[in-house]
Scaffold this motif. Structure first.
Motif, PDB file in Angstrom:
ATOM      1  N   ARG A 134      -2.987 -10.363   3.615  1.00 19.04           N
ATOM      2  CA  ARG A 134      -2.530  -9.410   2.700  1.00 19.04           C
ATOM      3  C   ARG A 134      -3.191  -8.147   2.539  1.00 19.04           C
ATOM      4  O   ARG A 134      -4.151  -7.734   3.308  1.00 19.04           O
ATOM      5  N   PRO A 135      -2.162  -7.211   3.366  1.00 15.62           N
ATOM      6  CA  PRO A 135      -1.858  -5.691   3.300  1.00 15.62           C
ATOM      7  C   PRO A 135      -2.546  -5.071   2.480  1.00 15.62           C
ATOM      8  O   PRO A 135      -2.987  -5.506   0.893  1.00 15.62           O
ATOM      9  N   GLY A 136      -3.663  -3.376   2.461  1.00 16.03           N
ATOM     10  CA  GLY A 136      -4.241  -3.402   1.987  1.00 16.03           C
ATOM     11  C   GLY A 136      -3.550  -2.298   1.309  1.00 16.03           C
ATOM     12  O   GLY A 136      -3.759  -2.478  -0.064  1.00 16.03           O
ATOM     13  N   GLY A 189      -1.257   0.241  12.920  1.00 14.62           N
ATOM     14  CA  GLY A 189      -2.070  -0.309  13.910  1.00 14.62           C
ATOM     15  C   GLY A 189      -3.339   0.647  13.689  1.00 14.62           C
ATOM     16  O   GLY A 189      -3.999  -0.118  13.997  1.00 14.62           O
ATOM     17  N   ARG A 190      -2.444   2.113  13.593  1.00 16.03           N
ATOM     18  CA  ARG A 190      -3.997   2.255  13.248  1.00 16.03           C
ATOM     19  C   ARG A 190      -4.146   3.576  12.643  1.00 16.03           C
ATOM     20  O   ARG A 190      -3.320   3.949  11.753  1.00 16.03           O
ATOM     21  N   VAL A 224       0.491   5.043  15.412  1.00 14.98           N
ATOM     22  CA  VAL A 224      -0.253   4.460  14.782  1.00 14.98           C
ATOM     23  C   VAL A 224       1.211   3.543  14.352  1.00 14.98           C
ATOM     24  O   VAL A 224       0.205   2.763  13.332  1.00 14.98           O
ATOM     25  N   ILE A 225       2.026   3.098  14.875  1.00 14.87           N
ATOM     26  CA  ILE A 225       2.574   1.756  14.177  1.00 14.87           C
ATOM     27  C   ILE A 225       2.629   1.030  15.118  1.00 14.87           C
ATOM     28  O   ILE A 225       2.672   0.938  16.058  1.00 14.87           O
ATOM     29  N   ASP A 231      -1.529  -1.815   7.566  1.00 19.14           N
ATOM     30  CA  ASP A 231      -0.632  -1.633   5.938  1.00 19.14           C
ATOM     31  C   ASP A 231       0.870  -2.119   6.337  1.00 19.14           C
ATOM     32  O   ASP A 231       0.913  -2.116   6.996  1.00 19.14           O
ATOM     33  N   VAL A 232       1.564  -1.583   5.316  1.00 20.14           N
ATOM     34  CA  VAL A 232       2.932  -1.926   4.879  1.00 20.14           C
ATOM     35  C   VAL A 232       3.701  -0.726   4.367  1.00 20.14           C
ATOM     36  O   VAL A 232       3.039  -0.512   3.387  1.00 20.14           O
TER      37      VAL A 232
END
Length: 283
Positions: A70-72, A133-134, A148-149, A240-241
């Motif tokens: 589950r993403p934030g 990813g970052r 950051v992807i 995050d998505v």
């Protein structure tokens, strides 16, 4: 690399897909989550695979979960395809239209779509999802966004249009955050495997009848611009998505009926796989 999570809801295990073979990642990480993505997890997987330290696993018959835990945050962009804006009767936006949806909307790519109680205008939306990813905070330019992807995935950003635009006063979150309204996957495809996210074909079908057929070239704001833009207003964390918008061909256009119980939805993106969901009523 293609990363996935398999198993019952809440008990998924991480798996690496290479050349049609599946490898167990539990010796490397307990899950594909923010700690993994933000803690050099990708390189640890590559090293383990190169060393021959990952056992092969049979996933036949297993449920496929969303490729990340589950993403934030699930950040979404509305009206980001020129022809979709036109079919919605809206001028192309001068800057990205941003909304958030509840993170517990994220489910597996083959899980059922739950039609909400009282819903009359449930709509499909195939979208390119970007997985962070970052940590991204105040990026200086869209060029920095590439760093950051973590990767990309197929997303179905479902909507209940009556909740979204009926008497809601423009409160998009209400029509976007119903349970099951963000099937994700089947895989997280790492960014290094995708030559150009702006040259991907997206398609959707309802009961095997074509609905959407477009490419990410029709985006008004490209992927890197969106990540840079979002970083000016919120902090994006690993895991995050970001849903980057949908092309033309949704039910909102008036060309097609909205979803009903029993309908079968398929959405897919070139190189990222395909989802399939059956619509059912909320219990």
């Amino acid at each position: 690399m293609k990363l996935m999570r398999v198993g019952p809801e809440g008990s998924e295990r991480p798996v690496l897909l290479v050349g049609g073979r599946h490898f167990d990642l539990t010796s490397v990480t307990a899950d594909i989550d923010s700690a993994f993505l933000g803690g050099d997890g990708m390189n640890r997987v590559r090293a383990a695979m190169a060393a021959g330290g990952l056992p092969e696993v049979d996933v036949r018959g297993a449920r496929v979960g969303a490729p990340i835990a589950r993403p934030g945050t699930v950040a979404c962009i509305g009206l980001n395809y020129s022809r979709h804006a036109a079919e919605s009767g809206t001028a192309p936006p001068a800057e990205p239209v941003v909304f958030l949806k509840a993170s517990n909307t994220v489910v597996g790519p083959y899980d059922d779509i739950v039609i909400p109680r009282g819903a009359v205008k449930t709509d499909w939306e195939v979208e390119l999802a970007v997985v962070i990813g970052r940590r991204a905070r105040y990026l200086a330019s869209p060029t920095e966004a590439g760093d950051v992807i973590a990767g990309y995935a197929v997303s179905n950003d479902l909507s209940e249009r009556d909740y979204q635009m009926g008497d809601a006063g423009g409160q998009w979150v209400r029509g976007k955050s119903c349970e099951s309204f963000n099937p994700l996957g089947p895989w997280l495809v790492t960014a290094d495997e995708l030559d150009d996210p702006q040259r991907l074909t997206l398609r959707s079908f309802v009961n095997d009848q074509p609905r959407q057929h477009s490419t990410t070239q029709d985006m008004i704001f490209d992927v890197r611009h969106l990540i840079w833009y979002l970083s000016q207003y919120l902090v994006l964390e690993p895991g995050d998505v970001v849903n980057t918008g949908t092309p033309e061909g949704v039910a909102l256009s008036g060309q097609f009926p909205y979803l009903r119980v029993g309908d079968v939805v398929r959405v897919g993106i070139e190189g990222l796989g395909e989802q399939r969901q059956v619509c059912r009523a909320a219990d």
